[in-house]
Design a protein around this motif. Structure first.
Motif, PDB file in Angstrom:
ATOM      1  N   SER A  38       0.786  -1.154   0.028  1.00 54.83           N
ATOM      2  CA  SER A  38      -0.137  -0.091   0.088  1.00 54.83           C
ATOM      3  C   SER A  38       0.961   1.189   0.161  1.00 54.83           C
ATOM      4  N   PRO A  39       0.487   2.439  -0.691  1.00 56.52           N
ATOM      5  CA  PRO A  39       1.339   3.729  -0.626  1.00 56.52           C
ATOM      6  C   PRO A  39       1.591   4.055   0.968  1.00 56.52           C
ATOM      7  N   PHE A  40       0.612   3.790   1.982  1.00 58.65           N
ATOM      8  CA  PHE A  40       1.048   4.508   3.123  1.00 58.65           C
ATOM      9  C   PHE A  40       2.265   3.509   3.744  1.00 58.65           C
ATOM     10  N   HIS A  41       2.074   2.114   3.632  1.00 52.62           N
ATOM     11  CA  HIS A  41       2.970   1.171   4.205  1.00 52.62           C
ATOM     12  C   HIS A  41       4.421   1.387   3.469  1.00 52.62           C
ATOM     13  N   PHE A  42       4.609   1.496   2.205  1.00 51.10           N
ATOM     14  CA  PHE A  42       5.653   1.658   1.450  1.00 51.10           C
ATOM     15  C   PHE A  42       6.199   2.929   1.967  1.00 51.10           C
ATOM     16  N   GLN A  43       5.588   4.035   2.051  1.00 51.56           N
ATOM     17  CA  GLN A  43       6.167   5.477   2.392  1.00 51.56           C
ATOM     18  C   GLN A  43       6.601   5.285   3.928  1.00 51.56           C
ATOM     19  N   ARG A  44       5.960   4.733   4.750  1.00 50.34           N
ATOM     20  CA  ARG A  44       6.459   4.467   6.205  1.00 50.34           C
ATOM     21  C   ARG A  44       7.597   3.541   6.393  1.00 50.34           C
ATOM     22  N   MET A  45       7.645   2.379   5.625  1.00 48.29           N
ATOM     23  CA  MET A  45       8.747   1.611   5.663  1.00 48.29           C
ATOM     24  C   MET A  45      10.094   2.280   5.044  1.00 48.29           C
ATOM     25  N   PHE A  46       9.465   2.850   4.024  1.00 51.66           N
ATOM     26  CA  PHE A  46      10.933   3.786   3.115  1.00 51.66           C
ATOM     27  C   PHE A  46      11.346   4.668   4.195  1.00 51.66           C
ATOM     28  N   ASN A  47      10.718   5.516   5.003  1.00 48.79           N
ATOM     29  CA  ASN A  47      11.141   6.570   5.832  1.00 48.79           C
ATOM     30  C   ASN A  47      12.109   6.103   7.181  1.00 48.79           C
TER      31      ASN A  47
ATOM     32  N   THR B  46       0.354  19.222  20.802  1.00 48.73           N
ATOM     33  CA  THR B  46       0.783  18.656  19.576  1.00 48.73           C
ATOM     34  C   THR B  46       1.886  19.302  18.836  1.00 48.73           C
ATOM     35  N   ILE B  47       2.466  19.201  18.017  1.00 47.77           N
ATOM     36  CA  ILE B  47       3.504  19.868  17.125  1.00 47.77           C
ATOM     37  C   ILE B  47       3.443  19.275  15.998  1.00 47.77           C
ATOM     38  N   ARG B  48       3.897  20.015  14.940  1.00 46.24           N
ATOM     39  CA  ARG B  48       4.075  19.660  13.780  1.00 46.24           C
ATOM     40  C   ARG B  48       5.619  19.052  13.302  1.00 46.24           C
ATOM     41  N   VAL B  49       5.956  17.931  12.781  1.00 49.70           N
ATOM     42  CA  VAL B  49       7.305  17.288  12.703  1.00 49.70           C
ATOM     43  C   VAL B  49       7.452  17.215  11.253  1.00 49.70           C
ATOM     44  N   SER B  50       8.517  17.997  10.862  1.00 43.13           N
ATOM     45  CA  SER B  50       9.084  18.080   9.460  1.00 43.13           C
ATOM     46  C   SER B  50       9.679  16.804   9.049  1.00 43.13           C
ATOM     47  N   LEU B  51       9.402  16.040   7.786  1.00 39.98           N
ATOM     48  CA  LEU B  51      10.224  14.977   7.427  1.00 39.98           C
ATOM     49  C   LEU B  51      11.104  15.412   6.121  1.00 39.98           C
ATOM     50  N   GLU B  52      11.050  16.693   5.813  1.00 45.29           N
ATOM     51  CA  GLU B  52      12.107  17.251   4.720  1.00 45.29           C
ATOM     52  C   GLU B  52      13.523  16.991   5.018  1.00 45.29           C
ATOM     53  N   ASN B  53      13.660  17.379   6.301  1.00 52.51           N
ATOM     54  CA  ASN B  53      15.115  17.389   6.695  1.00 52.51           C
ATOM     55  C   ASN B  53      15.243  16.181   7.461  1.00 52.51           C
TER      56      ASN B  53
ATOM     57  N   PRO C 249      13.427  15.351  12.623  1.00 48.84           N
ATOM     58  CA  PRO C 249      12.568  14.623  13.535  1.00 48.84           C
ATOM     59  C   PRO C 249      13.189  14.102  14.681  1.00 48.84           C
ATOM     60  N   GLY C 250      14.469  13.710  14.699  1.00 47.75           N
ATOM     61  CA  GLY C 250      15.158  13.269  15.652  1.00 47.75           C
ATOM     62  C   GLY C 250      15.405  14.231  16.914  1.00 47.75           C
ATOM     63  N   GLN C 251      15.417  15.551  16.448  1.00 47.42           N
ATOM     64  CA  GLN C 251      15.587  16.678  17.274  1.00 47.42           C
ATOM     65  C   GLN C 251      14.218  17.190  17.801  1.00 47.42           C
ATOM     66  N   GLN C 252      13.212  17.297  17.098  1.00 48.90           N
ATOM     67  CA  GLN C 252      11.673  18.032  17.552  1.00 48.90           C
ATOM     68  C   GLN C 252      11.140  17.184  18.737  1.00 48.90           C
ATOM     69  N   VAL C 253      11.075  15.873  18.549  1.00 53.33           N
ATOM     70  CA  VAL C 253      10.383  15.126  19.342  1.00 53.33           C
ATOM     71  C   VAL C 253      10.767  15.238  20.812  1.00 53.33           C
TER      72      VAL C 253
ATOM     73  N   MET D 146      -0.372  11.147   9.462  1.00 55.83           N
ATOM     74  CA  MET D 146       0.748  10.453   8.543  1.00 55.83           C
ATOM     75  C   MET D 146       0.175  10.237   7.284  1.00 55.83           C
ATOM     76  N   ARG D 147       0.731  11.062   6.054  1.00 54.91           N
ATOM     77  CA  ARG D 147       0.062  10.782   4.876  1.00 54.91           C
ATOM     78  C   ARG D 147       1.184  10.399   3.611  1.00 54.91           C
ATOM     79  N   PRO D 148       0.986   9.648   3.030  1.00 56.95           N
ATOM     80  CA  PRO D 148       2.088   9.380   1.952  1.00 56.95           C
ATOM     81  C   PRO D 148       2.619  10.572   1.101  1.00 56.95           C
ATOM     82  N   ASP D 149       1.639  11.455   0.832  1.00 63.17           N
ATOM     83  CA  ASP D 149       2.130  12.482  -0.115  1.00 63.17           C
ATOM     84  C   ASP D 149       2.505  13.858   0.662  1.00 63.17           C
ATOM     85  N   LYS D 150       2.584  13.661   2.130  1.00 66.42           N
ATOM     86  CA  LYS D 150       3.081  15.085   2.836  1.00 66.42           C
ATOM     87  C   LYS D 150       4.465  14.759   3.497  1.00 66.42           C
ATOM     88  N   GLU D 151       5.110  15.676   3.835  1.00 62.46           N
ATOM     89  CA  GLU D 151       6.478  15.503   4.489  1.00 62.46           C
ATOM     90  C   GLU D 151       6.568  16.172   5.810  1.00 62.46           C
ATOM     91  N   ASP D 152       5.389  15.991   6.545  1.00 61.74           N
ATOM     92  CA  ASP D 152       5.252  16.216   7.981  1.00 61.74           C
ATOM     93  C   ASP D 152       4.038  15.407   8.575  1.00 61.74           C
TER      94      ASP D 152
END
Length: 288
Positions: free
Chosen positions: A34-43, A144-151, A155-159, A191-197
């Motif tokens: 599935s798109p979600f599983h692949f994206q999460r696995m890849f990340n 809550t906070i928004r966590v960016s996956l672009e860099n 994410p390892g620092q924000q949380v 968490m959405r496959p087409d978003k980077e946060d």
């Protein structure tokens, strides 16, 4: 292993489409996922989203082309999917630290994002104990906070920084008092496959009579959960469990990520202790 072949098939497809658009649905289909599983696995496996990896690879190839050819910047920008030289230059400078025209200077260093590949690592040194839990929908309350996956570093620092702030200002203690069971949760939402946060909540499963003033309420949908125990100081123990879930557990089972929120469940205790125990809850579904 079939999983390994499929993941590398998806990488091959991505590489063949560096000069044209391709959607996450088509990439995931190559991995029979599935798109979600692949994206999460890849990340989890790479520390990057698919979009970030494709962007870095395209900018790597663009820099190489500019360095060894007389191609116009505008033509290279269009070739690698940018609508304008301005947007290309902005992305190029973010990765390489220079403008596209400066890449022609032989004395200027360029950064490269090499093509990745997945390899099987047979560890077998630790068993992965887990249980499958069916849980109805429930309400959580928290901050809550928004966590960016672009860099991939951020994410390892924000949380952890967010946890530190909530521990200091008393939010964590308040949430424990509002909880049905005294546990505090760390929840990955939106968490959405087409978003980077995504949204990260420090929260609790709320009691019906809880005073949630100043806090956010969210609904966690009913799901089947694979529940794993993390032992050791936080946050490293939880990170290690998540990595093993995606590197070892998912590839060896008939499950994939259900695309719903996932969370960590923290009991009261010294989270820096070597014997501290908490749980990781991952929503799962049987592969079709």
């Amino acid at each position: 292993m079939e999983w390994l072949t499929r993941m590398n098939d998806a990488l091959d497809l991505m590489e063949r489409h560096m000069e044209e658009s391709i959607g996450i649905e088509e990439i995931a289909r190559a991995a029979c996922s599935s798109p979600f599983h692949f994206q999460r696995m890849f990340n989890i496996l790479t520390g990057m989203t698919v979009a970030e990896y494709m962007r870095r690879r395209r900018l790597t190839l663009a820099a190489q082309e500019l360095a060894v050819s007389s191609a116009k910047v505008v033509d290279v920008a269009l070739k690698y999917g940018y609508d304008s030289p301005e947007s290309f230059a902005k992305a190029f400078r973010r990765l390489h630290g220079i403008s596209p025209s400066e890449a022609r200077d032989p004395d200027v260093p360029l950064k490269a994002c090499p093509r990745i590949s997945f390899h099987l690592s047979l560890k077998g040194d630790k068993e992965m104990d887990y249980r499958i839990v069916e849980k109805e929908a429930f309400t959580v309350v928290g901050k809550t906070i928004r966590v960016s996956l672009e860099n991939c570093e951020e994410p390892g620092q924000q949380v952890p920084r967010f946890w530190q702030e909530c521990n200091i200002n008393g939010t964590t203690g308040r949430l424990a008092s509002l909880s049905r069971d005294g546990h505090v949760l760390g929840i990955c939402l939106d968490m959405r496959p087409d978003k980077e946060d995504y949204t990260y909540m420090i929260g609790a499963e709320s009691r019906p009579d809880a005073d949630a003033s100043g806090l956010e309420l969210r609904e966690i949908p009913a799901s089947t959960w694979a529940v794993f125990t993390a032992v050791g100081p936080m946050p490293d123990a939880v990170r290690n469990v998540f990595q093993r879930v995606f590197q070892e557990w998912f590839p060896s089972t008939g499950f994939e990520h259900a695309g719903k929120p996932e969370f960590e469940r923290y009991p009261d205790g010294d989270t820096t202790s070597a014997d501290y125990r908490c749980e990781v809850w991952v929503p799962v579904v049987k592969k079709g």
